[in-house]
Scaffold this motif. Sequence first.
Motif, PDB file in Angstrom:
ATOM      1  N   LEU A  12       0.813  -1.212   0.000  1.00  0.00           N
ATOM      2  CA  LEU A  12       0.000   0.000   0.000  1.00  0.00           C
ATOM      3  C   LEU A  12       0.844   1.258   0.000  1.00  0.00           C
ATOM      4  CD1 LEU A  12      -2.839  -1.102   2.453  1.00  0.00           C
ATOM      5  CD2 LEU A  12      -2.999  -0.800  -0.020  1.00  0.00           C
ATOM      6  N   PRO A  17       1.095  -0.898  -6.915  1.00  0.00           N
ATOM      7  CA  PRO A  17       1.378  -2.231  -6.372  1.00  0.00           C
ATOM      8  C   PRO A  17       1.094  -3.362  -7.370  1.00  0.00           C
ATOM      9  CG  PRO A  17      -0.519  -1.206  -5.275  1.00  0.00           C
ATOM     10  CD  PRO A  17       0.133  -0.156  -6.093  1.00  0.00           C
ATOM     11  N   LEU A  21       2.231  -8.120  -8.210  1.00  0.00           N
ATOM     12  CA  LEU A  21       1.244  -9.106  -7.773  1.00  0.00           C
ATOM     13  C   LEU A  21       1.130 -10.331  -8.659  1.00  0.00           C
ATOM     14  CD1 LEU A  21      -1.692  -6.666  -6.976  1.00  0.00           C
ATOM     15  CD2 LEU A  21      -0.153  -7.731  -5.339  1.00  0.00           C
ATOM     16  N   ASN A  23      -0.987 -12.384 -11.193  1.00  0.00           N
ATOM     17  CA  ASN A  23      -2.446 -12.480 -11.182  1.00  0.00           C
ATOM     18  C   ASN A  23      -3.132 -11.919 -12.430  1.00  0.00           C
ATOM     19  OD1 ASN A  23      -4.620 -13.534  -9.738  1.00  0.00           O
ATOM     20  ND2 ASN A  23      -5.166 -11.553  -8.870  1.00  0.00           N
ATOM     21  N   PHE A 254      -3.149  -5.433 -15.450  1.00  0.00           N
ATOM     22  CA  PHE A 254      -4.124  -4.567 -14.795  1.00  0.00           C
ATOM     23  C   PHE A 254      -3.835  -3.109 -15.117  1.00  0.00           C
ATOM     24  CE2 PHE A 254      -4.153  -8.295 -12.009  1.00  0.00           C
ATOM     25  CZ  PHE A 254      -5.506  -8.557 -11.989  1.00  0.00           C
ATOM     26  N   ILE A 302      -7.734 -12.198 -30.002  1.00  0.00           N
ATOM     27  CA  ILE A 302      -8.869 -11.362 -29.600  1.00  0.00           C
ATOM     28  C   ILE A 302      -9.763 -12.140 -28.655  1.00  0.00           C
ATOM     29  CG2 ILE A 302     -11.008 -10.320 -30.489  1.00  0.00           C
ATOM     30  CD1 ILE A 302      -9.403  -8.808 -32.330  1.00  0.00           C
ATOM     31  N   GLU A 303      -9.971 -13.404 -28.981  1.00  0.00           N
ATOM     32  CA  GLU A 303     -10.823 -14.229 -28.133  1.00  0.00           C
ATOM     33  C   GLU A 303     -10.188 -14.479 -26.763  1.00  0.00           C
ATOM     34  OE1 GLU A 303     -12.339 -17.638 -30.226  1.00  0.00           O
ATOM     35  OE2 GLU A 303     -12.456 -18.717 -28.320  1.00  0.00           O
ATOM     36  N   THR A 305      -7.691 -12.770 -25.144  1.00  0.00           N
ATOM     37  CA  THR A 305      -7.212 -11.673 -24.304  1.00  0.00           C
ATOM     38  C   THR A 305      -8.290 -10.653 -24.008  1.00  0.00           C
ATOM     39  OG1 THR A 305      -6.536 -10.289 -26.158  1.00  0.00           O
ATOM     40  CG2 THR A 305      -4.899 -11.833 -25.297  1.00  0.00           C
ATOM     41  N   GLY A 306      -9.247 -10.491 -24.912  1.00  0.00           N
ATOM     42  CA  GLY A 306     -10.233  -9.438 -24.714  1.00  0.00           C
ATOM     43  C   GLY A 306      -9.656  -8.048 -24.928  1.00  0.00           C
ATOM     44  N   PHE A 307      -8.464  -7.971 -25.494  1.00  0.00           N
ATOM     45  CA  PHE A 307      -7.900  -6.651 -25.802  1.00  0.00           C
ATOM     46  C   PHE A 307      -8.753  -5.985 -26.877  1.00  0.00           C
ATOM     47  CE2 PHE A 307      -3.532  -7.765 -24.204  1.00  0.00           C
ATOM     48  CZ  PHE A 307      -3.342  -6.613 -23.468  1.00  0.00           C
TER      49      PHE A 307
ATOM     50  N   MET B  13      -6.364  -8.796  -5.150  1.00  0.00           N
ATOM     51  CA  MET B  13      -7.134  -7.779  -5.869  1.00  0.00           C
ATOM     52  C   MET B  13      -7.378  -6.533  -5.024  1.00  0.00           C
ATOM     53  SD  MET B  13      -7.378  -8.752  -8.860  1.00  0.00           S
ATOM     54  CE  MET B  13      -8.579  -7.621  -9.564  1.00  0.00           C
ATOM     55  N   LYS B  14      -7.107  -6.616  -3.731  1.00  0.00           N
ATOM     56  CA  LYS B  14      -7.358  -5.404  -2.946  1.00  0.00           C
ATOM     57  C   LYS B  14      -6.335  -4.308  -3.258  1.00  0.00           C
ATOM     58  CE  LYS B  14      -5.097  -6.718   1.396  1.00  0.00           C
ATOM     59  NZ  LYS B  14      -5.393  -7.223   2.728  1.00  0.00           N
ATOM     60  N   PHE B  15      -5.262  -4.688  -3.945  1.00  0.00           N
ATOM     61  CA  PHE B  15      -4.261  -3.679  -4.318  1.00  0.00           C
ATOM     62  C   PHE B  15      -4.511  -3.109  -5.715  1.00  0.00           C
ATOM     63  CE2 PHE B  15      -2.332  -6.784  -1.470  1.00  0.00           C
ATOM     64  CZ  PHE B  15      -2.076  -5.955  -0.393  1.00  0.00           C
ATOM     65  N   ILE B  16      -5.596  -3.567  -6.315  1.00  0.00           N
ATOM     66  CA  ILE B  16      -5.921  -3.108  -7.663  1.00  0.00           C
ATOM     67  C   ILE B  16      -6.942  -1.974  -7.554  1.00  0.00           C
ATOM     68  CG2 ILE B  16      -6.937  -3.806  -9.877  1.00  0.00           C
ATOM     69  CD1 ILE B  16      -4.216  -5.089  -9.340  1.00  0.00           C
ATOM     70  N   GLU B  20      -8.148   0.160 -12.814  1.00  0.00           N
ATOM     71  CA  GLU B  20      -7.551  -1.099 -13.265  1.00  0.00           C
ATOM     72  C   GLU B  20      -8.578  -2.227 -13.201  1.00  0.00           C
ATOM     73  OE1 GLU B  20      -5.564   0.842 -10.867  1.00  0.00           O
ATOM     74  OE2 GLU B  20      -4.803   1.710 -12.726  1.00  0.00           O
ATOM     75  N   ARG B  23     -10.754  -1.930 -16.182  1.00  0.00           N
ATOM     76  CA  ARG B  23     -10.067  -2.471 -17.358  1.00  0.00           C
ATOM     77  C   ARG B  23     -10.130  -3.994 -17.347  1.00  0.00           C
ATOM     78  NH1 ARG B  23      -5.249  -0.403 -19.825  1.00  0.00           N
ATOM     79  NH2 ARG B  23      -4.218  -2.278 -19.107  1.00  0.00           N
ATOM     80  N   TYR B  24      -9.883  -4.545 -16.184  1.00  0.00           N
ATOM     81  CA  TYR B  24      -9.857  -6.003 -16.089  1.00  0.00           C
ATOM     82  C   TYR B  24     -11.222  -6.585 -16.441  1.00  0.00           C
ATOM     83  CZ  TYR B  24      -9.204 -10.727 -14.544  1.00  0.00           C
ATOM     84  OH  TYR B  24      -9.127 -12.090 -14.545  1.00  0.00           O
ATOM     85  N   SER B  27     -12.117  -6.362 -20.170  1.00  0.00           N
ATOM     86  CA  SER B  27     -11.498  -7.355 -21.041  1.00  0.00           C
ATOM     87  C   SER B  27     -12.030  -8.745 -20.709  1.00  0.00           C
ATOM     88  CB  SER B  27      -9.967  -7.282 -20.980  1.00  0.00           C
ATOM     89  OG  SER B  27      -9.508  -7.723 -19.740  1.00  0.00           O
ATOM     90  N   ARG B  30     -15.212  -9.164 -22.488  1.00  0.00           N
ATOM     91  CA  ARG B  30     -14.963  -9.385 -23.920  1.00  0.00           C
ATOM     92  C   ARG B  30     -14.470 -10.794 -24.206  1.00  0.00           C
ATOM     93  NH1 ARG B  30     -13.273  -3.853 -24.438  1.00  0.00           N
ATOM     94  NH2 ARG B  30     -11.248  -4.558 -23.696  1.00  0.00           N
ATOM     95  N   ARG B  31     -13.906 -11.441 -23.222  1.00  0.00           N
ATOM     96  CA  ARG B  31     -13.456 -12.823 -23.447  1.00  0.00           C
ATOM     97  C   ARG B  31     -14.619 -13.814 -23.386  1.00  0.00           C
ATOM     98  NH1 ARG B  31      -8.966 -10.964 -20.317  1.00  0.00           N
ATOM     99  NH2 ARG B  31      -9.766 -11.842 -18.385  1.00  0.00           N
ATOM    100  N   MET B  42     -16.938   7.327 -30.535  1.00  0.00           N
ATOM    101  CA  MET B  42     -15.822   6.987 -31.366  1.00  0.00           C
ATOM    102  C   MET B  42     -15.095   5.740 -30.876  1.00  0.00           C
ATOM    103  SD  MET B  42     -13.634   9.030 -33.647  1.00  0.00           S
ATOM    104  CE  MET B  42     -11.994   8.563 -33.454  1.00  0.00           C
ATOM    105  N   HIS B  43     -14.910   5.659 -29.549  1.00  0.00           N
ATOM    106  CA  HIS B  43     -14.085   4.570 -29.040  1.00  0.00           C
ATOM    107  C   HIS B  43     -14.891   3.358 -28.618  1.00  0.00           C
ATOM    108  CE1 HIS B  43     -10.433   6.803 -29.361  1.00  0.00           C
ATOM    109  NE2 HIS B  43     -11.040   7.839 -28.859  1.00  0.00           N
ATOM    110  N   GLN B  44     -16.198   3.467 -28.769  1.00  0.00           N
ATOM    111  CA  GLN B  44     -17.082   2.349 -28.489  1.00  0.00           C
ATOM    112  C   GLN B  44     -16.785   1.666 -27.152  1.00  0.00           C
ATOM    113  OE1 GLN B  44     -17.958  -0.195 -31.729  1.00  0.00           O
ATOM    114  NE2 GLN B  44     -17.532   1.321 -33.268  1.00  0.00           N
ATOM    115  N   VAL B  56      -8.108   1.279  -3.400  1.00  0.00           N
ATOM    116  CA  VAL B  56      -7.035   0.355  -3.057  1.00  0.00           C
ATOM    117  C   VAL B  56      -6.990   0.176  -1.543  1.00  0.00           C
ATOM    118  CG1 VAL B  56      -4.537   0.009  -3.106  1.00  0.00           C
ATOM    119  CG2 VAL B  56      -5.693   0.984  -5.091  1.00  0.00           C
ATOM    120  N   CYS B  87      -9.693 -13.846 -12.062  1.00  0.00           N
ATOM    121  CA  CYS B  87      -8.409 -14.198 -11.470  1.00  0.00           C
ATOM    122  C   CYS B  87      -8.596 -14.393  -9.967  1.00  0.00           C
ATOM    123  CB  CYS B  87      -7.404 -13.101 -11.748  1.00  0.00           C
ATOM    124  SG  CYS B  87      -7.943 -11.521 -11.155  1.00  0.00           S
TER     125      CYS B  87
END
Lengths: 623, 233
Positions: A12, A17, A21, A23, A254, A302-303, A305-307, B13-16, B20, B23-24, B27, B30-31, B42-44, B56, B87
């Motif tokens: 922290l 951080p 990690l 993960n 992350f 794409i499938e 990673t979901g990027f 995950m408590k540090f995320i 973030e 974002r996680y 994605s 999307r998987r 524009m960025h959908q 955090v 995760c």
Amino acid sequence: MRKLALSDEVLLSVQKPARYLGNEANAVYKDRGKVDIRFAMCFPDVYEVGMSHLGIQILYDMFNRREDTWCERVYSPWLDLDKILRDRKIPLFALESQDPIRDFDFLGITLQFELCYTNVLQILDLSGIPLRASERDESFPIVIGGGPCSYNPEPIAEFFDMFYIGEGEVVYDQLLDLYKAMKAAGKSRREFLVAAASQVPGIYVPSLYEVTYKEDGTIASFAPTVPGVPARVVKQTVRDLDTAPYPLHQLVPFIQITQDRAVVEIQRGCIRGCRFCQAGMIYRPNRERSFERLCRYTDALIENTGFDNFTLSSLSSSDYTCIKELVEYFVDTYGPRGTSLQLPSLRVDSLSLDVMTKLHDARRGNLTFAPEAGSQRLRDVINKGLTEEEILDGAREAFRGGWKKVKLYFMLGLPTETPEDRFAIADLANKIAVAYFQEVPKEKRNGRCDITVSTSFFVPKAFTPLQWAPMYTPSEYLSFASTVYDGIQSVLNRRSIWYKYHEADGTVLEGFLARGDRRCAEVILEAYRLGAMYDAWIETWDYSRWLKACENTGVDMSFFALRERSLDEILPWDFIDIGVTKSFLMREWKRAQEAVVTPNCREQCSGCGAARFGCGICKRESK
Amino acid sequence: MRVRVKFAKYGPMKFIGHLELMRYLQSAVRRTEIPVKYDEGMHQRMVMSFAMPLGVGPISSAEYMDIELEAPISTEKAMQQLGEHMCEGLDILDFREVDGGKRMKAMTIVAAADYEVWFREGFTPDWDWKAGLKEFCSRESIPWVKETKKGTREVDMRSWIYDWEIREDKVYLRLCCSVGDNLKPEQLFGEMFRSYGHELPPFALQVHRLDLLTADEAGENYISLGDLGSRIP
Ligand code: SF4
Ligand code: SF4
């Protein structure tokens, strides 16, 4: 649940951080008790930089396909955590298992640029591994280096047990199998090193070679000291990229990283032989992945990673045979879903403008040219086959297409360079501005065009035709830059042109480390002791440490950095065989001095030597 | 169709941080094959909002994320697919269709939060903090200058403490938690410490968010956000 190596309080109190990690999506976890080999893969820079590197993902994926091996990652702790680890004597750990690196079988370090060498020492030091390979006993991991800088591993040879010279996909399995067998048979560290050096091609074990020096300081001899260990180490090359393993479950971090996207490597090597370019030589020959294969990879990535962001990576994207088809496939398939595509290293011509238009519709970002030298003569010296006409045509077409921001990259301090060549940079930038005013009618102009000229200083690298060239002192470099500045101030359209130049003393250090030999190790150690770390970062960069380190060790930096080498000198990296022959490099060095260009591999084979690998562009040419 | 995904966040995950985490989850969604809706920009971007960012440090047994779907998918299938992509430290707990009204988003209706709070190892105060807390929470009013993004604001902290109880070495709290008014357990403890002449050391408290709640129509009772809506067959 995994037990983290760091306490809540530590995690922290440090920045980001998430760097420590693991993960992330697609990170690999295995049962400690069920694997034979623990491999820690390291990029010696901060997480965001290291995670952006494709090479590590390739090896991470490949190693973890083996049931007997668990490959994990480790990056340089940032300065805040570095201090905490030292103060509290917490050993450096791998992200996945959070186990100390010291307990691993291997620590693999990828070496992408010379200024990370002090970070290599940081990693070893924080792990509790002796910095010198000679001081490591049986209990320590085997420290193995790879990546572009291992093509002159000598300045850091003392810190590594071995180097892998070549592309990772080729013989790593063989190395791991050997290790496993010898470990099971209770063989010693030294027995393993000798066996690896003599049986596994591409493996270089520095401690098994001896170097002697002449009175003038140059190398007198370089030879193995153990029978069976080869005098020359042959670089390992992937012959068929289509059948080589490729990571389709790439890690999704992350936090935002430098290259925050899925990566598809479309080809390896480059058909162009720019004479300053190390990547262009060490990755010869150029090999492409097939279009069909790439479409499949894109879908899978794409499938998995979901990027929503993608990059097609290669040294020179425009030269990929099916680049247009590939971009079309991508835009048609994924464009509607809002997935964007990055295509770096495009040459600006009508084809790529077409491609770029498809990529970003209305958005007109920067247009990037890398002429590298201002005058045609000097471009011929470095074999940058880009003519003024091509640049101006490309710029005109782009301006008509709505672009107005242009970035130009040049190098200063090239062999045979004169003040005229430097003035030519300003001249070229001015001509581009003129082209803008000519092409875009007044009513359509939305202000001036915006031209940024960036110069860096040329650093001769091992295995390039310019490897013999001299370098200059920081003050000379700065005077070159001020000539460019004066030039820009004197042209008509100076108000459309911005000028940026690189640090000069960092360049000299890079040159020192790039062409140094084993005697440089003391300087690196001393600089590290004096506090050098993260030398590529402005926050921490301090040249005075390096000057002091040279002084304390009595090593003359200019001997390694500045001196022009004679053709008969034994160069520290001569023992490596990259396929491209030294006689080809010499021929190219001579042609450079005569400003004669050499055609690219697609136009004509120049017999560089890489044809011996029997793959890629060479095969096509001989057909 | 609006769906509310309930999940737990703990362990590593408590540090995320919130960004973030977003974002996680984006994605991760999307998987899967969940037919999630994207905005028209524009960025959908995925249409996604959270009841109340956690930040955090704290852990949580009940976080809520609203997403919009293009087409329905069963709770069971969605949870299974999402679950496969979580995760360590993220568990999907529910996936329900909820009222899609403009003013019914989780972030709009959230009114209170339940917490459990304790001192991290090595941070237990050397004075009688329990007596202190009892007395502090029993006051009629607790004038407090809250620092906000726009400056400071004078409020009565007591009116934002809806319920509290000392449970051995842990403290249960129900605090005001909405877009406009919000009291965090750290702030309560910070003020309590200060009023006894102590300073709450950084990282001393471990906060566990037990649930997020909304007020019923009469404004008298609180109900868990997780009790709203229904599972999709
Ligand atoms: S185009 Fe030239 S500089 Fe670029 S990768 Fe190829 S050889 Fe190197
Ligand atoms: S052998 Fe010829 S075609 Fe092959 S890389 Fe060398 S120059 Fe190019």
